[in-house]
Design a protein around this motif. Structure first.
Motif, PDB file in Angstrom:
ATOM      1  N   ARG A  39       5.203   3.155  -0.600  1.00  0.00           N
ATOM      2  CA  ARG A  39       4.073   3.582   0.228  1.00  0.00           C
ATOM      3  C   ARG A  39       3.052   2.464   0.379  1.00  0.00           C
ATOM      4  O   ARG A  39       2.516   2.249   1.467  1.00  0.00           O
ATOM      5  N   GLN A  40       2.778   1.742  -0.691  1.00  0.00           N
ATOM      6  CA  GLN A  40       1.786   0.671  -0.623  1.00  0.00           C
ATOM      7  C   GLN A  40       2.267  -0.501   0.214  1.00  0.00           C
ATOM      8  O   GLN A  40       1.463  -1.218   0.803  1.00  0.00           O
ATOM      9  N   SER A  43       2.518   1.071   4.185  1.00  0.00           N
ATOM     10  CA  SER A  43       1.287   1.568   4.794  1.00  0.00           C
ATOM     11  C   SER A  43       0.571   0.495   5.615  1.00  0.00           C
ATOM     12  O   SER A  43       0.245   0.737   6.782  1.00  0.00           O
ATOM     13  N   TYR A  47       0.308   0.497   9.715  1.00  0.00           N
ATOM     14  CA  TYR A  47      -1.049   0.467  10.260  1.00  0.00           C
ATOM     15  C   TYR A  47      -1.189  -0.686  11.244  1.00  0.00           C
ATOM     16  O   TYR A  47      -1.732  -0.517  12.340  1.00  0.00           O
TER      17      TYR A  47
END
Length: 65
Positions: A39-40, A43, A47
């Motif tokens: 996720r890190q 993300s 974005y």
């Protein structure tokens, strides 16, 4: 009231059961940390992609001679 020595003997898991329990706990922690790392990583990438697409649609193209 149960004595401490009797409680320790009655609640003993055994060596292999304790090893199995620790492996399962560590495996679950590993799965959680891997999901957080994914996720890190994704993300900011997602974005940036959506931000670049949105701004790219708003800003007209510039042509040079």
């Amino acid at each position: 009231m149960i004595k401490a020595e009797n409680f320790r003997q009655a609640s003993h898991m055994g060596f292999f059961s304790a090893i199995k329990f620790m492996v399962l706990v560590k495996f679950n922690a590993y799965k959680t940390s891997i999901a957080q790392m994914i996720r890190q990583i994704f993300s900011p990438i997602l974005y940036f992609i959506f931000l670049a697409q949105g701004l790219g649609a708003l800003i007209p193209t510039v042509t040079f001679m």
